[in-house]
Every structure is written in structure tokens, then in C-alpha cells.
Write a protein that holds these residues in place. Structure first.
Motif, short mmCIF file in Angstrom:
data_model
loop_
_atom_site.label_atom_id
_atom_site.label_comp_id
_atom_site.label_asym_id
_atom_site.label_seq_id
_atom_site.Cartn_x
_atom_site.Cartn_y
_atom_site.Cartn_z
N ILE A 118 -64.28 -58.64 96.33
CA ILE A 118 -62.92 -59.10 96.09
C ILE A 118 -62.36 -58.44 94.84
O ILE A 118 -62.98 -58.50 93.77
CB ILE A 118 -62.89 -60.64 95.92
N GLU A 119 -61.19 -57.82 94.95
CA GLU A 119 -60.54 -57.23 93.78
C GLU A 119 -60.30 -58.33 92.74
O GLU A 119 -59.98 -59.48 93.08
CB GLU A 119 -59.23 -56.57 94.21
N THR A 120 -60.45 -58.00 91.45
CA THR A 120 -60.49 -59.01 90.40
C THR A 120 -59.24 -59.89 90.33
O THR A 120 -59.36 -61.12 90.22
CB THR A 120 -60.74 -58.35 89.04
N LEU A 121 -58.06 -59.33 90.38
CA LEU A 121 -56.85 -60.15 90.29
C LEU A 121 -56.71 -61.07 91.50
O LEU A 121 -56.27 -62.22 91.37
CB LEU A 121 -55.62 -59.27 90.14
N ARG A 122 -57.11 -60.58 92.66
CA ARG A 122 -57.12 -61.44 93.85
C ARG A 122 -58.14 -62.56 93.67
O ARG A 122 -57.89 -63.72 94.05
CB ARG A 122 -57.44 -60.60 95.08
N TYR A 123 -59.29 -62.23 93.11
CA TYR A 123 -60.32 -63.23 92.85
C TYR A 123 -59.79 -64.34 91.95
O TYR A 123 -60.03 -65.53 92.19
CB TYR A 123 -61.52 -62.54 92.20
N LEU A 124 -59.04 -63.98 90.93
CA LEU A 124 -58.47 -64.97 90.02
C LEU A 124 -57.44 -65.84 90.72
O LEU A 124 -57.33 -67.04 90.44
CB LEU A 124 -57.86 -64.27 88.81
N ARG A 125 -56.66 -65.25 91.63
CA ARG A 125 -55.67 -66.03 92.37
C ARG A 125 -56.31 -67.00 93.34
O ARG A 125 -55.90 -68.16 93.45
CB ARG A 125 -54.73 -65.09 93.14
N GLU A 126 -57.32 -66.52 94.05
CA GLU A 126 -57.91 -67.32 95.14
C GLU A 126 -58.98 -68.29 94.66
O GLU A 126 -59.27 -69.28 95.34
CB GLU A 126 -58.47 -66.38 96.21
N LYS A 127 -59.62 -67.99 93.52
CA LYS A 127 -60.65 -68.86 92.95
C LYS A 127 -61.72 -69.28 93.97
O LYS A 127 -61.93 -70.48 94.21
CB LYS A 127 -60.01 -70.09 92.32
N PRO A 128 -62.41 -68.33 94.59
CA PRO A 128 -63.45 -68.70 95.56
C PRO A 128 -64.60 -69.43 94.88
O PRO A 128 -64.91 -69.16 93.71
CB PRO A 128 -63.89 -67.34 96.12
N ASP A 129 -65.21 -70.33 95.60
CA ASP A 129 -66.33 -71.11 95.06
C ASP A 129 -67.64 -70.35 95.31
O ASP A 129 -68.38 -70.65 96.25
CB ASP A 129 -66.37 -72.49 95.73
#
Length: 235
Positions: A118-129
Motif C-alpha cells: 500500500i502506498e504510504t499516503l493511501r495507508y494513512l488514509r485507509e488505516k488498515p488494521d
């Protein structure tokens, strides 16, 4: 499944254009894939053999393994790191020096029966567990496109390793080059040969692989930071 690679954690030699690679495919719906960094005394495992010896005490065995992200001199992770649900370092989202800071970078995230790059900014938006996660950089392939700063005529060549994930998130493909390659060559292997839409660079020069089915267990002279591997019951 790729030709020559089975449903479980198996590794195979592959060729793309003028370069050779070892690819280890892990079906995360069937295999137990985990990240490792510190032992029970908070010392880094550092080597595949040290980790394997620790697992044996718990009746477990290390199968495939690879170094999994950049680290500081004390072997602590440069970027975001979660191991077995415990966060050891938060996300680094800003640009910076070196390959890690060559944005966009990304996070390899393990959840129940799935693995995602996951691209980092997308990771921050989506906050996967994520149960386990390691941040590294740069991204090699982002939604089917090579990293925009990769140059076909680059003269920077290293033995490189990284990971890509299947569209359905059921499989992770860990790759190490046989010889020094450019970022463009390495990313193109994930995109054009493996047909993966997202892939992440782990490291270069210190890249190491443990692949028991190929009789390979890279030792190296210096210890590693984060290690990712498949764990199975001891036989």
C-alpha cells in the motif's frame, strides 16, 4: 500460479530480459507469514540462523525468509513497523534522503488471510488494521505504473530485493535479483513478468534470501534489521 511455483511458500528461478531473479510465492491463506526483529531480550535476531534457533525452542521451523525493510545502524527500522500487533515505529510520510525517502514509498501490510503493498499516503488514509507491517521505499510499481523517477539508462545497479502482491491479496511474491540491476529493471520485472500492480522495494546490496527448497541460505557479514519469513511446525 506462476509456472514452476506451487501453492505454498516455494521458490523458483525466473528470467526477464537479460536478468535472472529468484521468486518466492507465498499463499497467505495457507501459510503463516510473519515479521521478526527483536528476540525476547530485545536484541535483534540479525541472521536467519539466529531466528531459526529461537523458533525451534517453540517447536517451530523457519521456511522461506528475506530481509524486509531498511534499518538504522542499531537495526531498528527506518520506517513504520508492526510486529504481531505491536507498533514499534510510526509512519514516516515526508520525503527525505536515500531510497526510503524517494516518494512515493509504501507499506507491506499483513492481515488475516491477506497481504497488501500500500502506498504510504493511501495507508494513512485507509488505516488498515495490520497484524504485521513494514514500511520501505521506494514503491516499485504503483497501480500498474513504474515509479515515476526510475530511469531506463540509470547506472545505479545493486542486487535488490522486494515484494509485490496479487490483485486479490491472497499471495505475496518476494523477489531477489541474481546480479546487480537498476530500479527500472527491477520494477519492470514485477510489472511485466509477474503482472503485479503494486510492489515495494526492500533493500539493495544487503539483500539476502533463505530458500530451503533451492538449498539457499544467505549468511552475509553484517546482521539484518526486520526479517520476514514463513513459519511451520517443526518436523
Amino acid at each position: 500460479m506462476l509456472p514452476g511455483i506451487g501453492a505454498a511458500a516455494e521458490c523458483a528461478q525466473m528470467q526477464h530480459e537479460t536478468a535472472g531473479y529468484v521468486v518466492c510465492e507465498v499463499d497467505v491463506t495457507r501459510e503463516r507469514l510473519r515479521l521478526f526483529l527483536y528476540d525476547e531480550t530485545e536484541r535483534p535476531y540479525g541472521f536467519f540462523g539466529t531466528l531459526e534457533a529461537a523458533l525451534e525452542k517453540d517447536g517451530l521451523q523457519l521456511g522461506f525468509a528475506m530481509n524486509a525493510g531498511m534499518y538504522h545502524e542499531d537495526r531498528s527500522p527506518v520506517g513504520h513497523y508492526i510486529e504481531d500487533g505491536e507498533q514499534r515505529r510510526g509512519v514516516i510520510s515526508n520525503a527525505g534522503p536515500g531510497n526510503f525517502g524517494l516518494l512515493p514509498n509504501g507499506v507491506f501490510c499483513l492481515r488475516e488471510d491477506r497481504a497488501d503493498v500500500i502506498e504510504t499516503l493511501r495507508y494513512l488514509r485507509e488505516k488498515p488494521d495490520c497484524r504485521d507491517a513494514t514500511q520501505s521505499g521506494p514503491m516499485l510499481v504503483i497501480d500498474g505504473e513504474l515509479h515515476p523517477k526510475f530511469l531506463e539508462d540509470s547506472e545505479s545497479r545493486y542486487v535488490r530485493n522486494g515484494v509485490g502482491t496479487s490483485a486479490d491479496s491472497s499471495r505475496a511474491f518476494f523477489v531477489i535479483s541474481d546480479a546487480p540491476v537498476t530500479f527500472h529493471q527491477f520494477g519492470s520485472f514485477f510489472r511485466d513478468r509477474l503482472k503485479l500492480r503494486n510492489a515495494l522495494y526492500f533493500d539493495g546490496n544487503v539483500s539476502r534470501l533463505r530458500a530451503p527448497d533451492l538449498g539457499r541460505n544467505d549468511l552475509g557479514f553484517s546482521s539484518l534489521g526486520p526479517i520476514i519469513g514463513v513459519v511451520v511446525p517443526a518436523q
